[in-house]
Design a protein around this motif. Sequence first.
Motif, PDB file in Angstrom:
ATOM      1  N   ARG A 133     -14.344 -79.717 -43.615  1.00  0.00           N
ATOM      2  CA  ARG A 133     -13.803 -78.382 -43.887  1.00  0.00           C
ATOM      3  C   ARG A 133     -12.941 -78.334 -45.144  1.00  0.00           C
ATOM      4  O   ARG A 133     -12.588 -77.261 -45.608  1.00  0.00           O
ATOM      5  CB  ARG A 133     -12.976 -77.908 -42.692  1.00  0.00           C
ATOM      6  N   ILE A 134     -12.578 -79.477 -45.687  1.00  0.00           N
ATOM      7  CA  ILE A 134     -11.678 -79.521 -46.843  1.00  0.00           C
ATOM      8  C   ILE A 134     -12.480 -79.342 -48.132  1.00  0.00           C
ATOM      9  O   ILE A 134     -13.430 -80.071 -48.391  1.00  0.00           O
ATOM     10  CB  ILE A 134     -10.891 -80.847 -46.868  1.00  0.00           C
ATOM     11  N   ASP A 135     -12.090 -78.374 -48.938  1.00  0.00           N
ATOM     12  CA  ASP A 135     -12.746 -78.108 -50.215  1.00  0.00           C
ATOM     13  C   ASP A 135     -12.244 -79.110 -51.253  1.00  0.00           C
ATOM     14  O   ASP A 135     -11.050 -79.141 -51.559  1.00  0.00           O
ATOM     15  CB  ASP A 135     -12.433 -76.675 -50.657  1.00  0.00           C
ATOM     16  N   PRO A 136     -13.133 -79.944 -51.820  1.00  0.00           N
ATOM     17  CA  PRO A 136     -12.708 -80.916 -52.832  1.00  0.00           C
ATOM     18  C   PRO A 136     -11.996 -80.280 -54.024  1.00  0.00           C
ATOM     19  O   PRO A 136     -11.171 -80.926 -54.670  1.00  0.00           O
ATOM     20  CB  PRO A 136     -14.007 -81.597 -53.249  1.00  0.00           C
ATOM     21  N   ALA A 137     -12.298 -79.023 -54.332  1.00  0.00           N
ATOM     22  CA  ALA A 137     -11.618 -78.344 -55.449  1.00  0.00           C
ATOM     23  C   ALA A 137     -10.114 -78.296 -55.217  1.00  0.00           C
ATOM     24  O   ALA A 137      -9.334 -78.403 -56.167  1.00  0.00           O
ATOM     25  CB  ALA A 137     -12.182 -76.937 -55.646  1.00  0.00           C
ATOM     26  N   ALA A 138      -9.699 -78.158 -53.971  1.00  0.00           N
ATOM     27  CA  ALA A 138      -8.271 -78.128 -53.650  1.00  0.00           C
ATOM     28  C   ALA A 138      -7.608 -79.478 -53.905  1.00  0.00           C
ATOM     29  O   ALA A 138      -6.382 -79.565 -54.008  1.00  0.00           O
ATOM     30  CB  ALA A 138      -8.059 -77.707 -52.192  1.00  0.00           C
ATOM     31  N   LEU A 139      -8.413 -80.519 -54.032  1.00  0.00           N
ATOM     32  CA  LEU A 139      -7.900 -81.873 -54.293  1.00  0.00           C
ATOM     33  C   LEU A 139      -8.057 -82.272 -55.755  1.00  0.00           C
ATOM     34  O   LEU A 139      -7.839 -83.418 -56.116  1.00  0.00           O
ATOM     35  CB  LEU A 139      -8.636 -82.879 -53.390  1.00  0.00           C
ATOM     36  N   GLY A 140      -8.464 -81.302 -56.585  1.00  0.00           N
ATOM     37  CA  GLY A 140      -8.611 -81.584 -58.012  1.00  0.00           C
ATOM     38  C   GLY A 140     -10.020 -81.946 -58.436  1.00  0.00           C
ATOM     39  O   GLY A 140     -10.222 -82.460 -59.535  1.00  0.00           O
ATOM     40  N   TYR A 141     -11.014 -81.677 -57.589  1.00  0.00           N
ATOM     41  CA  TYR A 141     -12.412 -81.991 -57.892  1.00  0.00           C
ATOM     42  C   TYR A 141     -13.251 -80.714 -57.809  1.00  0.00           C
ATOM     43  O   TYR A 141     -13.989 -80.498 -56.850  1.00  0.00           O
ATOM     44  CB  TYR A 141     -12.955 -83.034 -56.915  1.00  0.00           C
ATOM     45  N   PRO A 142     -13.163 -79.846 -58.835  1.00  0.00           N
ATOM     46  CA  PRO A 142     -13.853 -78.558 -58.772  1.00  0.00           C
ATOM     47  C   PRO A 142     -15.360 -78.625 -59.050  1.00  0.00           C
ATOM     48  O   PRO A 142     -16.081 -77.675 -58.777  1.00  0.00           O
ATOM     49  CB  PRO A 142     -13.162 -77.746 -59.871  1.00  0.00           C
ATOM     50  N   VAL A 193     -25.955 -70.232 -49.887  1.00  0.00           N
ATOM     51  CA  VAL A 193     -25.817 -70.083 -48.431  1.00  0.00           C
ATOM     52  C   VAL A 193     -24.938 -71.234 -47.982  1.00  0.00           C
ATOM     53  O   VAL A 193     -25.331 -72.391 -48.092  1.00  0.00           O
ATOM     54  CB  VAL A 193     -27.191 -70.151 -47.711  1.00  0.00           C
ATOM     55  N   PRO A 194     -23.734 -70.952 -47.517  1.00  0.00           N
ATOM     56  CA  PRO A 194     -22.847 -72.046 -47.090  1.00  0.00           C
ATOM     57  C   PRO A 194     -23.383 -72.727 -45.831  1.00  0.00           C
ATOM     58  O   PRO A 194     -24.205 -72.156 -45.102  1.00  0.00           O
ATOM     59  CB  PRO A 194     -21.525 -71.340 -46.814  1.00  0.00           C
ATOM     60  N   HIS A 195     -22.922 -73.942 -45.609  1.00  0.00           N
ATOM     61  CA  HIS A 195     -23.306 -74.672 -44.391  1.00  0.00           C
ATOM     62  C   HIS A 195     -23.029 -73.771 -43.197  1.00  0.00           C
ATOM     63  O   HIS A 195     -21.953 -73.193 -43.071  1.00  0.00           O
ATOM     64  CB  HIS A 195     -22.499 -75.972 -44.280  1.00  0.00           C
TER      65      HIS A 195
END
Length: 153
Positions: A59-68, A145-147
């Motif tokens: 559920r964690i968006d990698p963009a929020a961790l600096g990986y857009p 289409v998201p998962h």
Amino acid sequence: MKHPAAADRTDRSLLRHLIRDPGATIVALAERTGLARNTVRARLSRYDEDGTLRSFERRIDPAALGYPMSAFILTRVTQRKLDSVGAALATIPEVVEVLGLSGITDLMIRVVARDADDLYRIAGRILDVDGVKRTTTGLIMREMVPHRVQQLL
């Protein structure tokens, strides 16, 4: 992990409510579904044990961790080295998923990157893995289409 059994009516009801509210308590789920708390608790435990519920990490968006930036790297490998290739890929932090495929390619590797230069570095690391013969990188431009699985319930 064993394969989960096909969902029955109770499972489908519980899973629909969990999709709507993943943080719902056992008491809340019991109230919303009309099930006993012990039934809800037992089903949730079974879902954890059999792999019905996947990791919270998904559920964690990698963009929020600096990986857009995200990409799929399609990879051809020496078949007899498939296990060692998988183990080596698991040591690369930016590799977030590896799927074995049949057909035109052997592996589909999902990676995340900080920017284009970082993606270039990561792709190079994958090419350096002993047993990797060839790669093709496709940048993910947008999610169409998201998962999803609710439509299957």
